[in-house]
Design a protein around this motif. Structure first.
Motif, PDB file in Angstrom:
ATOM      1  N   LEU A  67      46.636  47.263  29.114  1.00  0.00           N
ATOM      2  CA  LEU A  67      46.133  48.474  30.060  1.00  0.00           C
ATOM      3  C   LEU A  67      44.522  47.897  30.309  1.00  0.00           C
ATOM      4  O   LEU A  67      44.160  48.053  31.509  1.00  0.00           O
ATOM      5  N   ILE A  68      43.791  47.610  29.491  1.00  0.00           N
ATOM      6  CA  ILE A  68      42.594  47.270  29.606  1.00  0.00           C
ATOM      7  C   ILE A  68      42.373  45.940  30.610  1.00  0.00           C
ATOM      8  O   ILE A  68      41.467  46.298  31.623  1.00  0.00           O
ATOM      9  N   LEU A  69      42.894  45.038  30.284  1.00  0.00           N
ATOM     10  CA  LEU A  69      43.011  43.848  31.296  1.00  0.00           C
ATOM     11  C   LEU A  69      43.396  44.281  32.493  1.00  0.00           C
ATOM     12  O   LEU A  69      42.740  43.683  33.635  1.00  0.00           O
ATOM     13  N   VAL A  70      44.315  44.853  32.773  1.00  0.00           N
ATOM     14  CA  VAL A  70      44.938  45.267  34.079  1.00  0.00           C
ATOM     15  C   VAL A  70      43.982  46.148  34.656  1.00  0.00           C
ATOM     16  O   VAL A  70      43.630  45.825  36.213  1.00  0.00           O
ATOM     17  N   VAL A  71      43.587  47.091  34.206  1.00  0.00           N
ATOM     18  CA  VAL A  71      42.410  47.856  35.038  1.00  0.00           C
ATOM     19  C   VAL A  71      41.202  47.355  35.430  1.00  0.00           C
ATOM     20  O   VAL A  71      40.449  47.396  36.526  1.00  0.00           O
ATOM     21  N   ILE A  72      40.646  46.370  34.420  1.00  0.00           N
ATOM     22  CA  ILE A  72      39.394  45.414  34.812  1.00  0.00           C
ATOM     23  C   ILE A  72      39.865  44.574  35.939  1.00  0.00           C
ATOM     24  O   ILE A  72      39.050  44.314  36.882  1.00  0.00           O
ATOM     25  N   TRP A  73      41.038  43.928  35.853  1.00  0.00           N
ATOM     26  CA  TRP A  73      41.362  43.068  37.054  1.00  0.00           C
ATOM     27  C   TRP A  73      41.722  43.784  38.413  1.00  0.00           C
ATOM     28  O   TRP A  73      41.053  43.476  39.427  1.00  0.00           O
ATOM     29  N   GLY A  74      42.243  44.865  38.324  1.00  0.00           N
ATOM     30  CA  GLY A  74      42.498  45.673  39.626  1.00  0.00           C
ATOM     31  C   GLY A  74      41.421  46.271  40.158  1.00  0.00           C
ATOM     32  O   GLY A  74      41.290  46.227  41.385  1.00  0.00           O
ATOM     33  N   LEU A  75      40.565  46.864  39.283  1.00  0.00           N
ATOM     34  CA  LEU A  75      39.158  47.421  40.066  1.00  0.00           C
ATOM     35  C   LEU A  75      38.189  46.322  40.473  1.00  0.00           C
ATOM     36  O   LEU A  75      37.682  46.806  41.581  1.00  0.00           O
ATOM     37  N   ARG A  76      38.211  45.317  39.841  1.00  0.00           N
ATOM     38  CA  ARG A  76      37.357  44.142  40.346  1.00  0.00           C
ATOM     39  C   ARG A  76      37.726  43.659  41.761  1.00  0.00           C
ATOM     40  O   ARG A  76      36.974  43.530  42.686  1.00  0.00           O
ATOM     41  N   LEU A  77      39.093  43.557  41.912  1.00  0.00           N
ATOM     42  CA  LEU A  77      39.811  43.110  43.213  1.00  0.00           C
ATOM     43  C   LEU A  77      39.573  44.214  44.217  1.00  0.00           C
ATOM     44  O   LEU A  77      39.224  43.669  45.408  1.00  0.00           O
ATOM     45  N   ALA A  78      39.931  45.354  43.805  1.00  0.00           N
ATOM     46  CA  ALA A  78      39.712  46.384  44.869  1.00  0.00           C
ATOM     47  C   ALA A  78      38.328  46.462  45.448  1.00  0.00           C
ATOM     48  O   ALA A  78      38.162  46.756  46.565  1.00  0.00           O
ATOM     49  N   ILE A  79      37.303  46.306  44.529  1.00  0.00           N
ATOM     50  CA  ILE A  79      36.020  46.512  44.839  1.00  0.00           C
ATOM     51  C   ILE A  79      35.512  45.490  45.804  1.00  0.00           C
ATOM     52  O   ILE A  79      34.840  45.707  46.671  1.00  0.00           O
ATOM     53  N   HIS A  80      35.649  44.286  45.475  1.00  0.00           N
ATOM     54  CA  HIS A  80      35.449  42.938  46.080  1.00  0.00           C
ATOM     55  C   HIS A  80      36.010  42.984  47.443  1.00  0.00           C
ATOM     56  O   HIS A  80      35.361  42.818  48.372  1.00  0.00           O
ATOM     57  N   LEU A  81      37.350  43.324  47.689  1.00  0.00           N
ATOM     58  CA  LEU A  81      38.042  43.505  49.009  1.00  0.00           C
ATOM     59  C   LEU A  81      37.558  44.363  49.706  1.00  0.00           C
ATOM     60  O   LEU A  81      37.241  44.555  51.104  1.00  0.00           O
ATOM     61  N   GLY A  82      37.327  45.742  49.061  1.00  0.00           N
ATOM     62  CA  GLY A  82      36.692  46.683  49.884  1.00  0.00           C
ATOM     63  C   GLY A  82      35.329  46.458  50.466  1.00  0.00           C
ATOM     64  O   GLY A  82      35.066  46.785  51.779  1.00  0.00           O
ATOM     65  N   LYS A  83      34.438  45.875  49.558  1.00  0.00           N
ATOM     66  CA  LYS A  83      33.235  45.374  50.073  1.00  0.00           C
ATOM     67  C   LYS A  83      33.320  44.361  51.329  1.00  0.00           C
ATOM     68  O   LYS A  83      32.582  44.564  52.384  1.00  0.00           O
ATOM     69  N   ARG A  84      34.298  43.514  51.240  1.00  0.00           N
ATOM     70  CA  ARG A  84      34.211  42.410  52.118  1.00  0.00           C
ATOM     71  C   ARG A  84      35.001  43.019  53.362  1.00  0.00           C
ATOM     72  O   ARG A  84      34.850  42.477  54.704  1.00  0.00           O
ATOM     73  N   ASN A  85      35.951  43.780  53.176  1.00  0.00           N
ATOM     74  CA  ASN A  85      36.998  44.200  54.665  1.00  0.00           C
ATOM     75  C   ASN A  85      36.416  45.680  55.306  1.00  0.00           C
ATOM     76  O   ASN A  85      36.742  45.865  56.341  1.00  0.00           O
ATOM     77  N   ILE A  86      36.135  46.555  54.292  1.00  0.00           N
ATOM     78  CA  ILE A  86      35.866  47.957  54.976  1.00  0.00           C
ATOM     79  C   ILE A  86      34.774  47.814  55.907  1.00  0.00           C
ATOM     80  O   ILE A  86      33.613  47.331  55.909  1.00  0.00           O
ATOM     81  N   GLY A  87      35.122  48.370  57.479  1.00  0.00           N
ATOM     82  CA  GLY A  87      34.186  48.442  58.256  1.00  0.00           C
ATOM     83  C   GLY A  87      34.321  47.209  59.233  1.00  0.00           C
ATOM     84  O   GLY A  87      33.899  46.961  60.329  1.00  0.00           O
ATOM     85  N   LYS A  88      35.252  46.331  59.029  1.00  0.00           N
ATOM     86  CA  LYS A  88      35.337  44.863  59.838  1.00  0.00           C
ATOM     87  C   LYS A  88      36.468  45.001  60.654  1.00  0.00           C
ATOM     88  O   LYS A  88      36.927  43.970  61.323  1.00  0.00           O
ATOM     89  N   GLY A  89      37.418  46.269  60.634  1.00  0.00           N
ATOM     90  CA  GLY A  89      38.673  46.212  61.251  1.00  0.00           C
ATOM     91  C   GLY A  89      39.690  45.553  60.710  1.00  0.00           C
ATOM     92  O   GLY A  89      39.612  45.267  59.498  1.00  0.00           O
ATOM     93  N   GLU A  90      40.997  45.704  61.156  1.00  0.00           N
ATOM     94  CA  GLU A  90      42.071  45.072  60.908  1.00  0.00           C
ATOM     95  C   GLU A  90      42.034  43.660  60.702  1.00  0.00           C
ATOM     96  O   GLU A  90      41.813  42.894  61.445  1.00  0.00           O
ATOM     97  N   ASP A  91      42.620  43.020  59.396  1.00  0.00           N
ATOM     98  CA  ASP A  91      42.455  41.815  59.030  1.00  0.00           C
ATOM     99  C   ASP A  91      43.353  41.187  60.105  1.00  0.00           C
ATOM    100  O   ASP A  91      44.407  41.553  60.610  1.00  0.00           O
ATOM    101  N   TYR A  92      42.988  39.598  60.519  1.00  0.00           N
ATOM    102  CA  TYR A  92      43.801  39.081  61.674  1.00  0.00           C
ATOM    103  C   TYR A  92      45.221  38.686  61.394  1.00  0.00           C
ATOM    104  O   TYR A  92      46.073  38.643  62.134  1.00  0.00           O
ATOM    105  N   ARG A  93      45.648  38.751  60.055  1.00  0.00           N
ATOM    106  CA  ARG A  93      46.930  38.336  59.660  1.00  0.00           C
ATOM    107  C   ARG A  93      47.768  39.449  60.060  1.00  0.00           C
ATOM    108  O   ARG A  93      49.072  39.398  60.715  1.00  0.00           O
ATOM    109  N   TYR A  94      47.221  40.595  59.814  1.00  0.00           N
ATOM    110  CA  TYR A  94      47.876  41.969  60.214  1.00  0.00           C
ATOM    111  C   TYR A  94      47.946  41.980  61.805  1.00  0.00           C
ATOM    112  O   TYR A  94      49.029  42.836  62.427  1.00  0.00           O
ATOM    113  N   VAL A  95      46.925  41.845  62.520  1.00  0.00           N
ATOM    114  CA  VAL A  95      46.998  41.917  63.908  1.00  0.00           C
ATOM    115  C   VAL A  95      47.864  40.896  64.567  1.00  0.00           C
ATOM    116  O   VAL A  95      48.571  41.355  65.433  1.00  0.00           O
ATOM    117  N   ASN A  96      47.883  39.703  64.068  1.00  0.00           N
ATOM    118  CA  ASN A  96      49.272  38.744  64.342  1.00  0.00           C
ATOM    119  C   ASN A  96      50.554  39.445  64.198  1.00  0.00           C
ATOM    120  O   ASN A  96      51.461  39.226  65.025  1.00  0.00           O
TER     121      ASN A  96
END
Length: 255
Positions: A58-87
Motif C-alpha cells: 500500500l505504501i509503495l503504490v500510494v507513493i508511486w501513484g501520487l508522484r505520477l499523478a502530480i507530475h502529469l498534472g503539472k505537465r498537462n493541466i491547462g495544455k489542452g488534450e494530448d495529441y494522442r487523444y486528438v488523433n
C-alpha cells in the motif's frame, strides 16, 4: 475482489463523464496512477487480515501513484488534450465518438489497470505475515525503479525549461543509459511491488501484472509512440546507435 472491481468501475465511469465535460480524454493519463491507489486502498480497507506485505505494498503504490499523478498534472493541466487523444478523435470521426472513447480509452484502461494490479489484489486477500528476503529485495528494486522514473522525469523537465534546448534531445544523465529511463523505472518499480507481495505461493500469479505493464510500456503505449515520433531525425538515430532502448546499458541499441 468484487468490491474493488465495482469501485474501479465507478472511478472510470466518473472519469469518462468528467472528460466529456472538459472535452479532454487525456485526463485519464493523470488518473492512471491514482487508479492504482484506489485499488490498493480499497482492497486494504476491505481485507480483514492486514499483513506486513499488504502494508508495504500500500505504501509503495500510494507513493508511486501520487508522484505520477502530480507530475502529469503539472505537465498537462491547462495544455489542452494530448495529441494522442486528438488523433484518436480524428480517426473515430463524430459518429459514436463518445461511445468509442468510453470503450477504447476508459474501459480499456480500467481493464489494464486491474490486470497490472493483480499482485495488489492477491496480497490484500492473503493472510500470511511472513517477511522474507524477497520482501527486502522487492523494496530495493522498487526504490531503484522509482528513482530512475523520478530522476529521469526531473532531468527531462529541467532540460525543457532551458529555451536553448528547444528542438534538441536530452542525451545526458540517466538519458545516456537508456532512451526511456522513466518507462524503464516504472516497469522496474512494478517488479519490485510483485516481489514484495510474494508472502504466499499463490501470489506467484501476480507476475502477470509486471509482465503486462512491461509489455505495454515496451511495445504498445510508451516506447513505440515516442520512438515513432523521433525515428526520422538524424540526431535521434545517432543517439539510438549508442544508447540502450529500454534496459540501461545492456538493452538493444538502434532504431
Amino acid at each position: 475482489m468484487s468490491i474493488v472491481i465495482l469501485v474501479v468501475c465507478i472511478y472510470f465511469i466518473a472519469l469518462f463523464l468528467l472528460a466529456q465535460v472538459l472535452a479532454d480524454n487525456s485526463i485519464v493519463d493523470i488518473a492512471w496512477g491514482l487508479g492504482f491507489i484506489v485499488v490498493a486502498l480499497t482492497g486494504f480497507l476491505v481485507n480483514q487480515n492486514t499483513t506486513p506485505a499488504s502494508v508495504i505494498t500500500l505504501i509503495l503504490v500510494v507513493i508511486w501513484g501520487l508522484r505520477l499523478a502530480i507530475h502529469l498534472g503539472k505537465r498537462n493541466i491547462g495544455k489542452g488534450e494530448d495529441y494522442r487523444y486528438v488523433n484518436m478523435r480524428k480517426r473515430w470521426g463524430s459518429k459514436y465518438a463518445r461511445l468509442k472513447a468510453f470503450l477504447n480509452v476508459f474501459v480499456l484502461q480500467g481493464v489494464l489497470l486491474m490486470i497490472v494490479s493483480l499482485p495488489i489484489l492477491l496480497v490484500n486477500t492473503g493472510t500470511s505475515t511472513v517477511v522474507g528476503w524477497w520482501t527486502i529485495l522487492g523494496i530495493i528494486i522498487w526504490v531503484i525503479g522509482f528513482g530512475y522514473e523520478v530522476i529521469g522525469d526531473y532531468q527531462l523537465a529541467q532540460f525543457k525549461k532551458n529555451p536553448e534546448n528547444k528542438g534538441k534531445l536530452l542525451t545526458t544523465g540517466l538519458w545516456s543509459t537508456t532512451r526511456h529511463p522513466n518507462y524503464f523505472g516504472e516497469a522496474l518499480a512494478w517488479w519490485g511491488v510483485f516481489l514484495v507481495t510474494l508472502n504466499e505461493s499463490r501470489n506467484m500469479w501476480g507476475i502477470i501484472g509486471p509482465i503486462v505493464i512491461t509489455l505495454l510500456l515496451l511495445f504498445v503505449s510508451g516506447v513505440p509512440l515516442l520512438e515513432k515520433k523521433y525515428k526520422d531525425r538524424p540526431d535521434f538515430k545517432a543517439y539510438a546507435k549508442k544508447t540502450a532502448k529500454f534496459v540501461p546499458f545492456i538493452g538493444k541499441k538502434g532504431v
